[in-house]
Design a protein around this motif. Structure first.
Motif, short mmCIF file in Angstrom:
data_model
loop_
_atom_site.label_atom_id
_atom_site.label_comp_id
_atom_site.label_asym_id
_atom_site.label_seq_id
_atom_site.Cartn_x
_atom_site.Cartn_y
_atom_site.Cartn_z
N GLN A 248 31.11 49.23 33.49
CA GLN A 248 32.55 49.12 33.70
C GLN A 248 33.20 48.08 32.80
OE1 GLN A 248 32.13 52.15 35.65
NE2 GLN A 248 34.23 51.36 35.61
N ALA A 249 32.40 47.40 31.97
CA ALA A 249 32.98 46.44 31.01
C ALA A 249 33.65 47.19 29.88
CB ALA A 249 31.89 45.53 30.47
N ARG A 250 34.84 46.76 29.51
CA ARG A 250 35.51 47.38 28.37
C ARG A 250 34.62 47.27 27.14
NH1 ARG A 250 41.83 45.34 29.04
NH2 ARG A 250 42.25 46.56 30.93
N PHE A 251 34.71 48.26 26.27
CA PHE A 251 33.81 48.30 25.12
C PHE A 251 33.88 47.04 24.27
CE2 PHE A 251 33.54 52.95 25.85
CZ PHE A 251 32.16 53.08 25.79
N GLY A 252 35.06 46.46 24.14
CA GLY A 252 35.17 45.24 23.34
C GLY A 252 34.34 44.11 23.92
N GLU A 253 34.43 43.92 25.24
CA GLU A 253 33.65 42.86 25.89
C GLU A 253 32.16 43.20 25.86
OE1 GLU A 253 32.99 40.89 30.31
OE2 GLU A 253 34.87 41.92 29.87
N LEU A 254 31.84 44.48 26.10
CA LEU A 254 30.44 44.88 26.07
C LEU A 254 29.84 44.61 24.69
CD1 LEU A 254 28.86 47.94 27.71
CD2 LEU A 254 28.49 47.63 25.27
N ALA B 4 38.92 43.97 32.30
CA ALA B 4 38.33 42.84 31.57
C ALA B 4 37.85 41.80 32.57
CB ALA B 4 39.36 42.25 30.63
N SER B 5 36.69 41.23 32.32
CA SER B 5 36.15 40.23 33.24
C SER B 5 36.77 38.86 32.95
CB SER B 5 34.63 40.14 33.09
OG SER B 5 34.28 39.52 31.87
N ALA B 6 36.56 37.94 33.88
CA ALA B 6 37.11 36.59 33.73
C ALA B 6 36.44 35.85 32.58
CB ALA B 6 36.93 35.82 35.04
N GLU B 7 35.20 36.26 32.21
CA GLU B 7 34.48 35.54 31.15
C GLU B 7 34.78 36.07 29.76
OE1 GLU B 7 31.72 37.36 33.19
OE2 GLU B 7 32.13 36.05 34.87
N ALA B 8 35.62 37.11 29.65
CA ALA B 8 35.80 37.79 28.36
C ALA B 8 36.29 36.85 27.27
CB ALA B 8 36.77 38.96 28.53
N ILE B 9 37.26 35.99 27.58
CA ILE B 9 37.82 35.10 26.55
C ILE B 9 36.79 34.07 26.13
CG2 ILE B 9 39.57 33.36 26.09
CD1 ILE B 9 41.46 34.89 27.94
#
Length: 753
Positions: free
Chosen positions: A225-231, A272-277
């Motif tokens: 379920q993570a957006r591809f950019g974050e993944l 997007a997860s909280a850790e993405a940034i």
């Protein structure tokens, strides 16, 4: 229906074949290609497996994945015509689709026409780097333009595509993609390449996945379920860390145009997860830290080639890690010297070290200014860099430089270890011992890093063992093992410390086995094997851990064989053979891996001999020789390879003699004798080589009765060994036995006249 009738395999029902219509699919579509069976470029081991697993994951998560054979998701080993059809059909499917995803694994590179992905029948001219029957990457991007969100994943630029064509004139720099030209006007576009432009990616061990694909698959499974950019950031972080640790850094490149796609593998709620940034910032820091690693690694390869090592894999694992670490440190030091340093780096890439030497020698005239990075005075650091470069071609000169560095900075544990190792390579054992003993004092004072403390103690233990002081060696190995365990508990990601645990456990097991403590040996060997298996699971693309797994099975097999449990020993040797077959297939030019596979055949032959299966033993010994003779002949100065084949020729001769193939047995005895005679002439003080020659003479005498000529040569060889003080006490009985045999054969010969 599309012109090649390529279908779409969906997640609704695995048995249903969906056909892409000209109107396209409104959902999520994917084209996954894995090319590895190249006809003109270097074949690869894993793209088909990488693409197959990824296609399965995409289909299982609701993507409609194109199938080129109508049976399974994905397209494999496509030639130019089939690849063109697949890409065009993908374009039809992508029209008005919510998400279009393209994955490619195989060879890829920049040519004069642009970035190319390689069909299996592509050819590449060595001189102009012009592709024939290539597929332009831009064609794929154009076909995807109709989708709302576009995702491209490239695991290409693998290894050396031209190795099979032997393009000797193209230089040392690898072939890879150039910059990706994607207009800013493109919307919702995301591209992830397994490595940066101008650099190359690893293919991984046969039977596994590439490092990039391994990480990609892992994170797709863990975070659908993570957006591809974050993944992709998670993938990049893992790939950078793991490949940098193995001295072949891959820094994936991510390109976004028109806003990052919001899609995820699982579909539906893709938040997007909280850790993405924070994750993005961490990846950017890793990219900056490792950005030039492949540049420095290319310099190491160039210097190795200049020193006669055409492939870094021909070095032992320890040598290779040490060479890369030291020369990369020197390269980083040069990069800090501005334009002059960059010029020296450019020259090093061509194998010319004169500019680097001039810079470092100039430092020697300066006073002991602190160098925070080296942790030692600047002249000492520069001496270490000079020594690292000299060590490749002139170990004597490197020893002198390390001595000078020790004189300036006598409490630097790393320098003392380098001095000891280089002294051993130069044949200066006493100097090596002094360096290790000084290092041992520093270890007691808790100087240096935990890893340095482990290898300093382990090095001294090796010397004690070689000098026959087994109890002292055992105490030191136990001490090194305890230090490695303490350090690993504090640094759980330090693979060097983990390897220190397994190496010392293997050595402890050897010493226990030699003392007759088979149970203690098996316990130590199995402990070491467990560490190797854990490392291999964490880093499946790194052949070091597979090699160490093979060594563990070998050692367990030897202990079981010593106990007399032949069936259990056979099972362990077969495991070693299977592991090393896989590693040797991935690195056909690596002499250490090839030798270890040949050694596995030796052990299998020994078990067959012990069971009375002489035909089976001959088969294994012959396989061992077929693998080792090319390795031996490629490096005629390597006495270890020479002796390996000499001993195997005798073992094969024994097996053949037992099957009645006397003529072939004699041929092998003569071959073994020829190698041992050459070795003994090279170093008359080497008792083992002269003993091997005695054994060859014995066998020639026994296989060609009455054999008086060969018994006489055997007696002459063993009597000279005794006269030179080189005959082991337990072998003295063979003097009398050989004399008696010679007398008996002479009597038999005179009686037959």
């Amino acid at each position: 229906m599309s012109k090649s009738a390529i279908g779409l395999l969906g997640a609704v029902c695995c048995a249903v074949l969906f056909i892409a219509s000209p109107a396209g699919a409104a959902g999520r579509v994917a084209l996954v290609i894995g090319n590895q069976a190249y006809e003109n470029l270097t074949p690869l081991a894993n793209p088909g497996r990488d693409a197959g697993r990824l296609a399965e994951l995409l289909a299982a998560n609701g993507f409609e994945v194109m199938s080129c054979d109508g049976e399974r998701a994905g397209c494999f080993d496509l030639d130019r015509s089939a690849m063109t059809d697949a890409i065009e059909d993908f374009g039809f499917a992508a029209r008005d689709a919510e998400v279009a995803l393209f994955f490619y694994a195989g060879h890829g590179m920049q040519t004069g026409d642009g970035n190319v992905i390689a069909p299996v029948n592509m050819e590449l001219a060595c001189d102009m780097l012009a592709a024939r029957r290539g597929t332009m990457l831009d064609d794929v991007l154009n076909e995807m333009a109709g989708a709302r969100e576009k995702i491209v994943i490239l695991d290409a630029c693998r290894n050396d595509p031209l190795k099979a064509q032997r393009c000797a004139t193209r230089g040392a720099r690898p072939l890879s993609f150039g910059s990706f030209a994607v207009p800013d006007s493109v919307s919702r576009f995301l591209l992830l390449s397994s490595t940066q432009n101008g650099q190359v990616a690893q293919d991984g061990l046969p039977g596994g996945h590439s490092p990039f694909a391994e990480s990609l698959i892992q994170w797709m499974e863990q975070a659908p379920q993570a957006r591809f950019g974050e993944l992709f950031d998670r993938v990049s972080k893992q790939v950078i860390k793991e490949t940098a640790a193995a001295n072949f850094t891959q820094v994936p490149e991510m390109l976004i145009r028109g806003g990052a796609p919001e899609a995820c593998l699982g579909g539906g709620d893709c938040a997007a997860s909280a850790e993405a940034i924070a994750l993005r910032a961490e990846v950017e820091a890793l990219e900056a830290e490792n950005a030039r690693n492949q540049d420095y690694e290319e310099i190491v390869v160039a210097l190795l080639r200049n020193a006669g090592y055409d492939d870094p894999q021909t070095l032992s694992d320890g040598e290779r890690r040490r060479v890369f670490a030291e020369i990369m440190a020197a390269s980083r030091a040069l990069a800090e010297r501005g334009a002059e340093g960059e010029a020296a780096l450019a020259a090093l890439r061509e194998g010319d070290d004169s500019g680097a030497e001039a810079i470092f020698r100039r430092d020697l005239a300066d006073g002991p200014v602190a160098d925070p990075e080296a942790g030692s005075p600047q002249p000492a650091a520069s001496l270490l860099h000079l020594a690292a470069i000299a060590r490749l071609t002139d170990t004597g000169r490197a020893v002198e430089l390390y001595q000078q560095a020790v004189a300036i900075d006598p409490d630097n544990l790393e320098t003392l270890i380098a001095l000891a190792e280089t002294s051993l390579a130069a044949g200066k054992r006493e100097q090596a011992r002094q360096a290790y003993e000084r290092a041992a004092v520093l270890v007691e004072q808790d100087r240096g890093t935990a890893e340095q403390q482990v290898w300093a103690t382990e090095g001294l233990a090796d010397m004690e063992w070689a000098d026959g002081r087994s109890l002292t060696a055992l105490e030191l190995y136990l001490k090194a093992n305890a230090a490695a365990r303490r350090g690993s508990a504090q640094e759980p990601d330090n693979t060097g410390l983990k390897r220190g645990i397994l190496v010392t456990r293997y050595n402890i097991g050897h010493l226990k086995m030699d003392s007759g403590d088979i149970d203690g040996a098996l316990e130590a060997f199995r402990d070491g094997l467990a560490v190797a298996e854990a490392l291999a699971a964490e880093h499946p693309f790194d052949p070091r851990w597979a090699f160490d797994i093979g060594r563990g099975h070998e050692r367990i097999g030897r202990a079981l064989q010593r106990r007399g449990d032949l069936d259990a020993a056979l099972a362990e040797y077969e495991k070693k053979h299977a592991v090393m077959t896989r590693v040797a297939a991935a690195f056909p030019d690596h002499p250490v891996w090839q030798r270890d596979l040949a050694l596995a055949d030796e052990f299998l032959g020994d078990i067959a001999t012990a069971k009375g299966d002489h035909a089976g033993a001959a088969r294994h010994y012959r396989a061992s020789l077929q693998r080792m003779i090319p390795v031996r002949d490629a490096n005629p100065g390597h006495t270890g390879h020479q002796r390996f084949t000499a001993v195997t020729h005798l073992a094969l001769g024994d097996a053949l003699y037992k099957t009645g193939a006397v003529a072939e047995a004699v041929e092998n005895y003569r071959a073994g004798m020829a190698v041992s005679r050459k070795l003994a002439a090279t170093d008359p003080g080497n008792a083992q080589w002269r003993w091997d020659l005695f054994r060859a003479h014995q066998r020639l005498a026994s296989s060609q009765p009455p054999g008086a000529e060969w018994h006489a040569k055997a007696l002459q060889t063993i009597e000279r060994l005794e006269a030179d003080g080189l005959l082991a006490e337990h072998n003295r009985k063979w003097i009398g036995i050989t004399r008696q045999r010679l007398e008996e054969t002479r009597e038999a010969e005179s009686g037959s006249r």
